[in-house]
Motif scaffolding. Structure first.
Motif, PDB file in Angstrom:
ATOM      1  N   SER A   8      16.919  51.925  35.526  1.00  0.00           N
ATOM      2  CA  SER A   8      17.856  52.198  36.616  1.00  0.00           C
ATOM      3  C   SER A   8      17.248  51.850  37.971  1.00  0.00           C
ATOM      4  CB  SER A   8      18.278  53.665  36.593  1.00  0.00           C
ATOM      5  OG  SER A   8      19.056  53.945  35.454  1.00  0.00           O
ATOM      6  N   TRP A  53      22.675  46.111  41.619  1.00  0.00           N
ATOM      7  CA  TRP A  53      24.027  46.660  41.778  1.00  0.00           C
ATOM      8  C   TRP A  53      24.411  46.755  43.251  1.00  0.00           C
ATOM      9  CZ3 TRP A  53      25.625  51.579  43.686  1.00  0.00           C
ATOM     10  CH2 TRP A  53      26.977  51.874  43.464  1.00  0.00           C
ATOM     11  N   THR A  58      26.040  43.000  41.940  1.00  0.00           N
ATOM     12  CA  THR A  58      26.060  42.674  40.517  1.00  0.00           C
ATOM     13  C   THR A  58      26.698  43.822  39.739  1.00  0.00           C
ATOM     14  OG1 THR A  58      24.003  41.423  40.778  1.00  0.00           O
ATOM     15  CG2 THR A  58      24.625  42.035  38.541  1.00  0.00           C
ATOM     16  N   ALA A  59      27.585  43.489  38.809  1.00  0.00           N
ATOM     17  CA  ALA A  59      28.206  44.515  37.963  1.00  0.00           C
ATOM     18  C   ALA A  59      27.110  45.288  37.231  1.00  0.00           C
ATOM     19  CB  ALA A  59      29.164  43.875  36.971  1.00  0.00           C
ATOM     20  N   TRP A  60      27.334  46.598  37.049  1.00  0.00           N
ATOM     21  CA  TRP A  60      26.280  47.446  36.495  1.00  0.00           C
ATOM     22  C   TRP A  60      25.796  46.948  35.133  1.00  0.00           C
ATOM     23  CZ3 TRP A  60      22.834  50.550  38.335  1.00  0.00           C
ATOM     24  CH2 TRP A  60      22.121  51.386  37.471  1.00  0.00           C
ATOM     25  N   ALA A  88      23.683  44.044  35.708  1.00  0.00           N
ATOM     26  CA  ALA A  88      22.457  44.472  36.381  1.00  0.00           C
ATOM     27  C   ALA A  88      21.472  45.055  35.363  1.00  0.00           C
ATOM     28  CB  ALA A  88      22.777  45.494  37.457  1.00  0.00           C
ATOM     29  N   CYS A  89      21.966  45.826  34.412  1.00  0.00           N
ATOM     30  CA  CYS A  89      21.091  46.409  33.397  1.00  0.00           C
ATOM     31  C   CYS A  89      20.486  45.341  32.493  1.00  0.00           C
ATOM     32  CB  CYS A  89      21.862  47.438  32.568  1.00  0.00           C
ATOM     33  SG  CYS A  89      22.223  48.967  33.467  1.00  0.00           S
TER      34      CYS A  89
END
Length: 236
Positions: free
Chosen positions: A88, A95, A99-101, A104-105
């Motif tokens: 995280s 994020w 960037t979409a979560w 991003a992950c």
């Protein structure tokens, strides 16, 4: 020095914090892909110069130019970690940039793997060792796809094993074409990682040399007797 276009250019830059004259008449150009070490005693202006290059502070007088197309990231000696997992901590920066979560992950997972922390993804970042935190900070910076990394004493508080791990990562990132500008008191580290050395004292840039020339006592003494004493360990 590199023949590439400059990423940073300082023209007669002075930086003051109240009565403190942190940087004095700095003239400097740094190009893409260079590995530049900043050396000098505590209070010499190394951290101030890094913050100036990064845009965290602005010149009091003089002109500071940055290439707007160059992406940069900065690492501090003691990186700040959010009260969250390692993954995280990396994904959050992506994020925030839009960037979409989920994406991003995914990028954060790749970044953690890049620095050897894939198995630590769900571990609380603040529970990590100093060396792991510095590698996590490198992952966070690398995930942003920087052209230049600015690092303020990145291994100063680490044990020898952790120092070697971080140095190896820095060398690997530089081999990928990422420029490095780093402050260091470790002259062995400077020899291993830098291709150019800037020596600062009392806010002044007294020497700007290729690394081989900086560690050639005769050549360095011709440029700056004070820098030569520093390398000999006679000026702290």
């Amino acid at each position: 020095m590199s023949l590439n276009p400059p990423v940073f250019a300082c023209e007669s830059v002075n930086l003051r914090f109240g009565a403190v004259h942190a940087l004095k008449a700095i003239n400097l150009q740094i190009s893409r892909g260079e590995r530049v070490a900043l050396v000098g005693a505590n209070g010499s202006g190394k951290s101030s110069l890094l913050r100036l290059l990064n845009g965290l502070v602005q010149p009091s007088t003089g002109r500071m130019v940055r290439d707007a197309d160059v992406r940069q990231a900065m690492l501090f000696q003691r990186p700040h970690m959010l009260r969250a997992s390692a993954i995280s901590n990396v994904a959050m920066g992506l994020w925030i940039q839009g960037t979409a979560w989920r994406d991003a992950c995914k990028r954060a997972e790749a970044a953690l793997a890049r620095v050897g922390l894939a198995d630590q993804a769900q571990r609380p970042a603040r529970a990590m060792s100093g060396g792991q935190m510095q590698r996590l900070a490198l992952a966070r910076a690398w995930s942003l796809k920087p052209d230049v990394l600015l690092l303020d004493e990145p291994t100063a508080s680490l044990d020898p094993h952790a120092k070697r791990e971080v140095e190896t990562l820095m060398e690997d990132l530089a081999a990928d074409g990422i420029g490095l500008i780093f402050a260091s008191h470790n002259l062995g580290q400077v020899k291993r990682l830098a291709d150019r050395v800037l020596y600062l004292a009392h806010g002044q840039l007294l020497a700007d040399l290729p690394v081989a020339d900086f560690f050639d006592a005769d050549r360095l003494d011709m440029v700056s007797a004070e820098a030569a004493l520093f390398v000999k360990g006679e000026r702290i």
